[in-house]
Design a protein around this motif. Structure first.
Motif, PDB file in Angstrom:
ATOM      1  N   THR A  28      14.278 -22.740  98.317  1.00 29.51           N
ATOM      2  CA  THR A  28      15.612 -22.194  98.067  1.00 29.51           C
ATOM      3  C   THR A  28      15.586 -21.402  96.763  1.00 29.51           C
ATOM      4  O   THR A  28      14.665 -21.531  95.944  1.00 29.51           O
ATOM      5  CB  THR A  28      16.651 -23.321  97.946  1.00 29.51           C
ATOM      6  OG1 THR A  28      16.346 -24.089  96.781  1.00 29.51           O
ATOM      7  CG2 THR A  28      16.691 -24.185  99.193  1.00 29.51           C
ATOM      8  N   GLU A  29      16.617 -20.629  96.567  1.00 28.06           N
ATOM      9  CA  GLU A  29      16.725 -19.863  95.327  1.00 28.06           C
ATOM     10  C   GLU A  29      16.773 -20.793  94.114  1.00 28.06           C
ATOM     11  O   GLU A  29      16.193 -20.497  93.081  1.00 28.06           O
ATOM     12  CB  GLU A  29      17.962 -18.963  95.366  1.00 28.06           C
ATOM     13  CG  GLU A  29      18.013 -17.960  94.241  1.00 28.06           C
ATOM     14  CD  GLU A  29      16.826 -17.001  94.227  1.00 28.06           C
ATOM     15  OE1 GLU A  29      16.359 -16.664  93.117  1.00 28.06           O
ATOM     16  OE2 GLU A  29      16.358 -16.586  95.298  1.00 28.06           O
ATOM     17  N   GLU A  33      14.101 -20.708  91.063  1.00 30.44           N
ATOM     18  CA  GLU A  33      14.550 -20.508  89.688  1.00 30.44           C
ATOM     19  C   GLU A  33      14.062 -21.646  88.787  1.00 30.44           C
ATOM     20  O   GLU A  33      13.593 -21.409  87.679  1.00 30.44           O
ATOM     21  CB  GLU A  33      16.075 -20.411  89.646  1.00 30.44           C
ATOM     22  CG  GLU A  33      16.626 -20.004  88.317  1.00 30.44           C
ATOM     23  CD  GLU A  33      16.196 -18.602  87.872  1.00 30.44           C
ATOM     24  OE1 GLU A  33      16.144 -18.369  86.654  1.00 30.44           O
ATOM     25  OE2 GLU A  33      15.900 -17.747  88.719  1.00 30.44           O
ATOM     26  N   PHE A  34      14.153 -22.863  89.270  1.00 29.51           N
ATOM     27  CA  PHE A  34      13.672 -24.016  88.514  1.00 29.51           C
ATOM     28  C   PHE A  34      12.182 -23.878  88.206  1.00 29.51           C
ATOM     29  O   PHE A  34      11.748 -24.100  87.073  1.00 29.51           O
ATOM     30  CB  PHE A  34      13.936 -25.317  89.285  1.00 29.51           C
ATOM     31  CG  PHE A  34      13.430 -26.527  88.577  1.00 29.51           C
ATOM     32  CD1 PHE A  34      14.202 -27.153  87.619  1.00 29.51           C
ATOM     33  CD2 PHE A  34      12.174 -27.048  88.872  1.00 29.51           C
ATOM     34  CE1 PHE A  34      13.728 -28.278  86.953  1.00 29.51           C
ATOM     35  CE2 PHE A  34      11.684 -28.163  88.216  1.00 29.51           C
ATOM     36  CZ  PHE A  34      12.472 -28.781  87.246  1.00 29.51           C
ATOM     37  N   LEU A  35      11.398 -23.527  89.216  1.00 29.57           N
ATOM     38  CA  LEU A  35       9.955 -23.365  89.021  1.00 29.57           C
ATOM     39  C   LEU A  35       9.653 -22.249  88.029  1.00 29.57           C
ATOM     40  O   LEU A  35       8.786 -22.393  87.159  1.00 29.57           O
ATOM     41  CB  LEU A  35       9.271 -23.090  90.359  1.00 29.57           C
ATOM     42  CG  LEU A  35       9.297 -24.239  91.368  1.00 29.57           C
ATOM     43  CD1 LEU A  35       8.763 -23.763  92.707  1.00 29.57           C
ATOM     44  CD2 LEU A  35       8.529 -25.439  90.855  1.00 29.57           C
ATOM     45  N   LYS A  36      10.360 -21.162  88.153  1.00 32.64           N
ATOM     46  CA  LYS A  36      10.153 -20.022  87.264  1.00 32.64           C
ATOM     47  C   LYS A  36      10.446 -20.384  85.803  1.00 32.64           C
ATOM     48  O   LYS A  36       9.710 -19.991  84.901  1.00 32.64           O
ATOM     49  CB  LYS A  36      11.060 -18.870  87.709  1.00 32.64           C
ATOM     50  CG  LYS A  36      10.901 -17.620  86.921  1.00 32.64           C
ATOM     51  CD  LYS A  36      11.820 -16.538  87.500  1.00 32.64           C
ATOM     52  CE  LYS A  36      11.826 -15.319  86.624  1.00 32.64           C
ATOM     53  NZ  LYS A  36      12.744 -14.295  87.141  1.00 32.64           N
ATOM     54  N   ILE A  37      11.491 -21.147  85.583  1.00 29.47           N
ATOM     55  CA  ILE A  37      11.893 -21.531  84.229  1.00 29.47           C
ATOM     56  C   ILE A  37      10.956 -22.582  83.627  1.00 29.47           C
ATOM     57  O   ILE A  37      10.654 -22.544  82.434  1.00 29.47           O
ATOM     58  CB  ILE A  37      13.344 -22.061  84.225  1.00 29.47           C
ATOM     59  CG1 ILE A  37      14.304 -20.913  84.498  1.00 29.47           C
ATOM     60  CG2 ILE A  37      13.702 -22.752  82.912  1.00 29.47           C
ATOM     61  CD1 ILE A  37      15.726 -21.366  84.797  1.00 29.47           C
ATOM     62  N   ASN A  38      10.482 -23.495  84.459  1.00 31.76           N
ATOM     63  CA  ASN A  38       9.766 -24.658  83.939  1.00 31.76           C
ATOM     64  C   ASN A  38       8.250 -24.631  84.042  1.00 31.76           C
ATOM     65  O   ASN A  38       7.583 -25.424  83.368  1.00 31.76           O
ATOM     66  CB  ASN A  38      10.289 -25.918  84.638  1.00 31.76           C
ATOM     67  CG  ASN A  38      11.709 -26.205  84.249  1.00 31.76           C
ATOM     68  OD1 ASN A  38      11.968 -26.673  83.159  1.00 31.76           O
ATOM     69  ND2 ASN A  38      12.639 -25.890  85.138  1.00 31.76           N
ATOM     70  N   ASP A  50       8.214 -33.064  95.619  1.00 33.59           N
ATOM     71  CA  ASP A  50       9.139 -33.842  94.781  1.00 33.59           C
ATOM     72  C   ASP A  50      10.255 -32.963  94.238  1.00 33.59           C
ATOM     73  O   ASP A  50      11.430 -33.338  94.280  1.00 33.59           O
ATOM     74  CB  ASP A  50       8.405 -34.490  93.603  1.00 33.59           C
ATOM     75  CG  ASP A  50       7.543 -35.657  94.007  1.00 33.59           C
ATOM     76  OD1 ASP A  50       7.676 -36.158  95.145  1.00 33.59           O
ATOM     77  OD2 ASP A  50       6.718 -36.084  93.155  1.00 33.59           O
ATOM     78  N   ILE A  51       9.903 -31.811  93.732  1.00 32.46           N
ATOM     79  CA  ILE A  51      10.899 -30.904  93.150  1.00 32.46           C
ATOM     80  C   ILE A  51      11.848 -30.398  94.229  1.00 32.46           C
ATOM     81  O   ILE A  51      13.062 -30.344  94.017  1.00 32.46           O
ATOM     82  CB  ILE A  51      10.201 -29.758  92.394  1.00 32.46           C
ATOM     83  CG1 ILE A  51       9.595 -30.323  91.115  1.00 32.46           C
ATOM     84  CG2 ILE A  51      11.183 -28.626  92.097  1.00 32.46           C
ATOM     85  CD1 ILE A  51       8.731 -29.377  90.349  1.00 32.46           C
ATOM     86  N   ILE A  52      11.319 -30.046  95.371  1.00 38.70           N
ATOM     87  CA  ILE A  52      12.159 -29.591  96.473  1.00 38.70           C
ATOM     88  C   ILE A  52      13.184 -30.670  96.832  1.00 38.70           C
ATOM     89  O   ILE A  52      14.368 -30.377  96.995  1.00 38.70           O
ATOM     90  CB  ILE A  52      11.308 -29.204  97.696  1.00 38.70           C
ATOM     91  CG1 ILE A  52      10.519 -27.931  97.413  1.00 38.70           C
ATOM     92  CG2 ILE A  52      12.186 -29.033  98.932  1.00 38.70           C
ATOM     93  CD1 ILE A  52       9.452 -27.618  98.457  1.00 38.70           C
ATOM     94  N   SER A  53      12.748 -31.904  96.937  1.00 38.94           N
ATOM     95  CA  SER A  53      13.658 -32.986  97.309  1.00 38.94           C
ATOM     96  C   SER A  53      14.660 -33.311  96.193  1.00 38.94           C
ATOM     97  O   SER A  53      15.791 -33.686  96.473  1.00 38.94           O
ATOM     98  CB  SER A  53      12.894 -34.225  97.737  1.00 38.94           C
ATOM     99  OG  SER A  53      12.200 -34.799  96.654  1.00 38.94           O
ATOM    100  N   GLU A  54      14.263 -33.161  94.952  1.00 34.26           N
ATOM    101  CA  GLU A  54      15.160 -33.432  93.814  1.00 34.26           C
ATOM    102  C   GLU A  54      16.255 -32.393  93.693  1.00 34.26           C
ATOM    103  O   GLU A  54      17.390 -32.708  93.358  1.00 34.26           O
ATOM    104  CB  GLU A  54      14.369 -33.488  92.517  1.00 34.26           C
ATOM    105  CG  GLU A  54      13.487 -34.696  92.368  1.00 34.26           C
ATOM    106  CD  GLU A  54      12.570 -34.616  91.162  1.00 34.26           C
ATOM    107  OE1 GLU A  54      12.755 -33.729  90.309  1.00 34.26           O
ATOM    108  OE2 GLU A  54      11.646 -35.442  91.085  1.00 34.26           O
ATOM    109  N   ILE A  55      15.937 -31.142  93.958  1.00 30.50           N
ATOM    110  CA  ILE A  55      16.885 -30.048  93.728  1.00 30.50           C
ATOM    111  C   ILE A  55      17.835 -29.875  94.894  1.00 30.50           C
ATOM    112  O   ILE A  55      18.938 -29.373  94.721  1.00 30.50           O
ATOM    113  CB  ILE A  55      16.127 -28.752  93.377  1.00 30.50           C
ATOM    114  CG1 ILE A  55      15.438 -28.956  92.040  1.00 30.50           C
ATOM    115  CG2 ILE A  55      17.052 -27.556  93.346  1.00 30.50           C
ATOM    116  CD1 ILE A  55      14.680 -27.787  91.533  1.00 30.50           C
TER     117      ILE A  55
END
Length: 56
Positions: A28-29, A33-38, A50-55
């Motif tokens: 998702t967008e 965005e989260f991946l790009k920032i972090n 994990d990140i996909i499920s958290e967001i």
């Protein structure tokens, strides 16, 4: 190419093309965005899941 996950530090294989394991995930967008920032590099599959499920 082998890489080290910046999140969990496991070594994994990255192909950097459409045949890579990560291409099977529709991000998702918000996730993008989260991946790009972090992170500045690829994550391993477990961390990406994990990140996909958290967001969501």
């Amino acid at each position: 190419m082998t890489k080290k996950c910046p999140r969990c530090h496991v070594i994994f294989e990255c192909k950097h093309d459409s045949n890579c394991w990560c291409s099977k995930y529709n991000l998702t967008e918000n996730v993008r965005e989260f991946l790009k920032i972090n992170y500045v590099d690829c994550l391993c599959e477990n961390c990406l899941k994990d990140i996909i499920s958290e967001i969501r």
